[in-house]
Design a protein around this motif. Sequence first.
Motif, mmCIF file in Angstrom:
data_model
loop_
_atom_site.group_PDB
_atom_site.id
_atom_site.type_symbol
_atom_site.label_atom_id
_atom_site.label_comp_id
_atom_site.label_asym_id
_atom_site.label_seq_id
_atom_site.Cartn_x
_atom_site.Cartn_y
_atom_site.Cartn_z
ATOM 1 N N PRO A 57 -19.634 -44.339 -7.606
ATOM 2 C CA PRO A 57 -19.612 -42.964 -7.072
ATOM 3 C C PRO A 57 -18.210 -42.359 -7.043
ATOM 4 O O PRO A 57 -18.030 -41.178 -7.338
ATOM 5 C CB PRO A 57 -20.167 -43.116 -5.657
ATOM 6 C CG PRO A 57 -20.992 -44.341 -5.702
ATOM 7 C CD PRO A 57 -20.302 -45.243 -6.673
ATOM 8 N N THR A 58 -17.211 -43.167 -6.715
ATOM 9 C CA THR A 58 -15.834 -42.673 -6.683
ATOM 10 C C THR A 58 -15.360 -42.300 -8.077
ATOM 11 O O THR A 58 -14.747 -41.261 -8.280
ATOM 12 C CB THR A 58 -14.903 -43.732 -6.076
ATOM 13 O OG1 THR A 58 -15.395 -44.080 -4.782
ATOM 14 C CG2 THR A 58 -13.485 -43.222 -5.965
ATOM 15 N N ALA A 59 -15.669 -43.154 -9.053
ATOM 16 C CA ALA A 59 -15.256 -42.878 -10.431
ATOM 17 C C ALA A 59 -15.957 -41.633 -10.956
ATOM 18 O O ALA A 59 -15.344 -40.808 -11.641
ATOM 19 C CB ALA A 59 -15.563 -44.082 -11.318
ATOM 20 N N LYS A 60 -17.237 -41.472 -10.616
ATOM 21 C CA LYS A 60 -17.972 -40.290 -11.066
ATOM 22 C C LYS A 60 -17.366 -39.032 -10.453
ATOM 23 O O LYS A 60 -17.179 -38.026 -11.134
ATOM 24 C CB LYS A 60 -19.442 -40.419 -10.678
ATOM 25 C CG LYS A 60 -20.290 -39.291 -11.172
ATOM 26 C CD LYS A 60 -21.749 -39.491 -10.799
ATOM 27 C CE LYS A 60 -22.575 -38.321 -11.290
ATOM 28 N NZ LYS A 60 -23.967 -38.416 -10.900
ATOM 29 N N THR A 61 -17.047 -39.092 -9.181
ATOM 30 C CA THR A 61 -16.448 -37.948 -8.504
ATOM 31 C C THR A 61 -15.091 -37.617 -9.117
ATOM 32 O O THR A 61 -14.773 -36.453 -9.352
ATOM 33 C CB THR A 61 -16.294 -38.236 -7.003
ATOM 34 O OG1 THR A 61 -17.571 -38.577 -6.476
ATOM 35 C CG2 THR A 61 -15.736 -37.048 -6.267
#
Length: 94
Positions: A57-61
């Motif tokens: 989720p952090t990488a996608k954000t």
Amino acid sequence: MTETPTRVKVKGSLYKPPAERPEETNLDLFDYIEDAKVRWQIHLFEWDEFSKEVIFPTAKTAYEWTLKTLDKAKVAYSNLSDNAEESKPPSETL
């Protein structure tokens, strides 16, 4: 840890490492190897769960934020070049 009639309150760590290494072990080599395999499987499972909940989720954000920033930079650059063309004095024709 609270104090009770049967248990005295202890300050600091309850774990005291032994002064000397015990000579006898309760597990043989095969048991150690099997234990290591199980622990590795637990580690892989926990890492996979951590990756699903935190890393992806952090990488996608961060990826989405980067794309938005690039789009804004392109718009700002095009506005800058448009304003530069408008502010140029008309060239004199001979």
